[in-house]
Design an enzyme around this catalytic site. Structure first.
Site, short mmCIF file in Angstrom:
data_model
loop_
_atom_site.label_atom_id
_atom_site.label_comp_id
_atom_site.label_asym_id
_atom_site.label_seq_id
_atom_site.Cartn_x
_atom_site.Cartn_y
_atom_site.Cartn_z
NE ARG A 297 0.72 8.21 -7.91
CZ ARG A 297 1.26 8.74 -8.99
NH1 ARG A 297 0.48 9.32 -9.91
NH2 ARG A 297 2.56 8.69 -9.19
CG HIS A 440 4.10 4.08 0.81
ND1 HIS A 440 3.46 3.50 1.88
CD2 HIS A 440 5.38 3.60 0.84
CE1 HIS A 440 4.30 2.71 2.53
NE2 HIS A 440 5.46 2.76 1.92
CD GLU A 441 2.12 3.08 -4.56
OE1 GLU A 441 2.45 3.14 -5.75
OE2 GLU A 441 2.44 2.14 -3.82
N GLY A 442 4.58 7.77 -4.90
CA GLY A 442 4.94 9.08 -5.44
C GLY A 442 4.97 10.15 -4.37
#
Length: 602
Positions: A297, A440-442
């Site tokens: 993140r 991406h990544e949440g």
């Protein structure tokens, strides 16, 4: 002038704003002084500009193809990643005892940023490999580490993270991939994974997949998820990559950006046993994977910054040289046209980019130094505070750049006018590449729920209150050196933040509280970026007061003060409105019935 990095800005953030020289005094980083860091940055910049940047348009136009069960991709990808590996950059942040270079995380971030700006699609392979290796090093057994870490740190084997599934998306508690233990203590992995970046390619000799799966009989939901290392090719006793491990490429996804990165649907074990190795203890997979995801993140946030920087540098250069129109107060049609940078609205768009990119970059490096401090800190109380602070900031450092540095890319396109929408110029590609970082990544919404539902509510705002005190100290210091207006703006925003937070925490209806999480997150991020800009203004004010500056340096510091003023007048007030809305516990979106959006049939 480089189109992938502003080295003067980098020096300012690292050595003047964050004083990383103090970190370098620790024995862990004894090999890194300012001179050594400069040399490594020089090497990275040269490789990024010589090997990664020239093929960025090519890998975007000629994205990977699925041919006869394999992936075909432009040959320049392999050459670029080989140069990255030969420079030792895969091993950069890892401890010396496992073959790493033991560099500080901030240096790893700075070097990775250059490659990301030059060509994020190709850099993704290295980014994912380093994250997977870090996860393995943190939780894997000695046997797994001795087998898989050396080739990963040498850049011979790449890594991935396999979380999502076609039916589940971000709802990891609903994954169906199973891991059944055999008599040989290995697990048979069976299921499908979707959206796997780097999941198949012919560049590396092996691919190390980090796979979330459920052991039959375990708890329901996320509590029953375990983590497995599943190699593309099985590994022999001598460490060589051997036969394929029954991982089938079912298809490639073709996204709007970052097209040079393979994005795959993978089937595990559909035609025979797919063997996996349990990492750590059963049913702790989410806990372990978040180690990788939190690192990722921060990395995604910084990748957003670098895409924004690429657009900013290009559009600023274009604005200085593109002649068009005349000043509004000198309309003589026979007079010469002026560079568009002379038009106030173009400068507004450049200022918006500069404020977002340089503010977010400072936040990314601040978080990187927190990682470094955690690596060298020995006191438990201090470690606890650093960990809590990093946890609080992680959803912000991922989400704010992915929203507002994407907006910066929009302004870059606008400055180029019609040319900005063509593939003759890179700014539209920066926008498309950066748009992926928003998910991406949440997603933004997931980060909002993490911030408000876990990080702030988890300790009833205790970490936030302490962090607010830290921001107030900067406001007091700023007021003392003549930055009273800027200090007042930040202090008022902090008051609004704490007031809104109290209202949200007092709400017992979790659905109503979290319905406001995303706008709360965005406002929170604005205030943190405002704090970052105030800190930069403090450094600039002191440098100007000291005197003895050449014209270029004076202009640099004066630009910091002007950009701080811009952010406080144009951007920070937006946070106060969003905090008023979130603090009111508005139910508009929560109460909106699904039927109002039309028939469910698609």
């Amino acid at each position: 002038m480089s189109m992938i990095v502003d080295r003067r800005e980098l020096d300012f953030v690292l050595f003047e704003l964050l004083d990383v020289a103090a970190l370098l005094e620790h024995p862990r980083f004894a090999a890194y002084d300012r001179s050594a860091i400069g040399q490594m940055l020089d090497t990275a910049q040269k490789i990024a500009e010589d090997k990664f940047l020239p093929i960025a348009a090519e890998v975007d136009a000629n994205e990977p193809k699925f041919v006869n069960g394999k992936v075909e991709m432009p040959g320049g990808t392999r050459e670029a990643l080989r140069a990255y590996a030969e420079a030792g950059f895969f091993a950069l942040p890892f401890p010396e005892e496992i073959g790493g270079l033991q560099a500080p995380w901030f240096l790893h971030t700075a070097i990775g940023g250059m490659f990301s700006c030059a060509n994020t699609a190709v850099t993704n392979y290295a980014f994912l490999t380093i994250a997977a290796a870090n996860l393995l090093n943190a939780f894997g057994s000695d046997a797994l580490k001795s087998t898989f870490l050396p080739p990963m740190l040498e850049g011979r084997w790449f890594g991935t993270m396999c979380l999502s599934e076609p039916h589940a998306g971000s709802s990891l508690g609903d994954i169906r991939t199973t891991a059944t233990k055999g008599e040989d203590d290995l697990y048979r992995i069976r299921g499908s994974k979707m959206w796997i970046s780097g999941g198949e390619q012919e560049v590396s000799k092996n691919i190390v997949h980090m796979v979330l799966a459920k052991i039959p009989g375990g708890p329901a939901g996320t509590k029953g998820i375990s983590l497995f290392l599943v190699p593309k090719r099985l590994v022999s006793e001598d460490g060589a990559a051997g036969p394929l491990n029954q991982i089938a490429l079912a298809g490639l996804n073709h996204k709007m950006g970052q097209r040079g990165t393979t994005n795959c649907l993978l089937n595990f074990g559909e035609a025979g046993d797919c063997l996996g190795y349990l990492i750590g203890e059963p049913h702790r997979g989410i806990e372990y994977m978040f180690h990788m995801m939190n690192e990722a993140r921060i990395g995604v946030g910084h990748a957003s910054v670098m895409a924004g920087l690429g657009g900013y540098l290009y559009s600023a250069g274009y604005a200085r040289t593109r002649a068009q129109g005349r000043p509004v107060d000198r309309k003589n049609p026979t007079g010469p046209q002026v560079p568009i940078i002379e038009h106030a609205d173009v400068r507004r768009m450049l200022m918006a980019q500069k404020a977002a990119v340089e503010g977010a970059q400072a936040l990314c490096f601040y978080c990187a130094t927190l990682v470094d401090e955690l690596a060298v800190c020995e006191g438990e109380e201090r470690r606890g505070w650093l960990s809590a602070m990093l946890g609080l900031l992680t959803p912000v450092v991922k989400s704010w750049p992915s929203e507002h540095c994407l907006e910066a890319n929009k302004w870059a396109i606008q400055i180029l006018g019609g040319y900005g929408y063509t593939r003759d110029y890179p700014v539209e590609r920066y926008y498309r590449d950066n748009r992926l970082n928003h998910i991406h990544e949440g997603t933004f919404g997931i980060q909002g729920m993490d911030l408000l539902g876990r990080k702030v509510a988890g300790d009833r705002g205790e970490t936030l209150m302490r962090f607010a005190g830290q921001m107030r100290e900067a406001a007091i210091q700023a007021a003392e050196i003549g930055l009273g207006e800027d200090a007042k703006a930040l202090a008022a925003s902090i008051d609004d933040l704490l007031g809104a937070t109290q209202n949200l925490l007092e709400c017992r209806d979790s659905a109503q509280r979290l319905a406001n999480a995303t706008i709360y997150l965005d406002a929170f991020g604005h205030i943190i970026i405002g704090w970052m800009w105030l800190r930069q203004a403090i450094v600039a004010t002191k440098a100007l007061a000291a005197g003895g500056l050449c014209p270029v340096e004076r202009a640099f510091y004066e630009g910091k003060l002007l950009t701080c003023r811009y952010f406080n007048r144009h951007e920070l007030p937006l946070a106060r409105g969003r905090l008023a809305l979130s603090g009111s516990l508005d139910r508009t979106c929560l109460d909106a019935p699904g039927a109002m959006f039309g028939d469910a049939a698609i």
